[in-house]
Write an enzyme that holds these catalytic residues in place. Sequence first.
Site, short mmCIF file in Angstrom:
data_model
loop_
_atom_site.label_atom_id
_atom_site.label_comp_id
_atom_site.label_asym_id
_atom_site.label_seq_id
_atom_site.Cartn_x
_atom_site.Cartn_y
_atom_site.Cartn_z
N GLU A 1 0.83 -1.21 0.00
CA GLU A 1 0.00 0.00 0.00
C GLU A 1 0.86 1.26 0.00
OE1 GLU A 1 -3.26 0.40 -0.37
OE2 GLU A 1 -3.68 -1.74 -0.42
N ASN B 1 1.11 3.90 -3.07
CA ASN B 1 0.80 5.32 -2.86
C ASN B 1 1.93 6.21 -3.37
OD1 ASN B 1 -1.71 4.90 -1.73
ND2 ASN B 1 -1.10 5.41 0.35
N ARG C 1 -9.90 4.42 -7.66
CA ARG C 1 -9.11 4.03 -6.49
C ARG C 1 -10.04 3.97 -5.28
NH1 ARG C 1 -4.11 2.04 -7.52
NH2 ARG C 1 -3.51 2.87 -9.53
#
Length: 141
Positions: free
Chosen positions: A45, A49, A104
Amino acid sequence: MNKIMIDMQAKINNVTFARGAIATFLVDLDLTLNTLNEIKTIVSEAVTNAIVHGYQNDEEKMVHLEFTLENTLLTLLIQDQGIGIKDIEKAKEPLFTTKLQEERAGLGFTIMEIFSDTMDVISEVGVGTTIICRKNLSSNE
């Protein structure tokens, strides 16, 4: 203490490498599959990002990773030198995303925070973002 540092290009297929790197770093520990998957998810994650939001998919940029294990405390540091986050508290809200057109989910920070014991986000607009997640592995066996 054991520590590794990795600098890798901000290519989305390198997320898989980052997940594998943390799994390999922890291979000698007797972790549950659930705990290992949580740690791999935190890393994926944070790296995603950095690539998608921090660098806006500019594959020429670099993402910096540091994994530190001191006794039973695992510290994960993921850093970019991207666009930064203007409002960290807003960005941490569940379902918030700057990429609505890409569908997203906006759950990256939420997931990282749930799977970590602590999570710090340090960011400056135009300078970049550093995510530091800590997890005590003795309580996750």
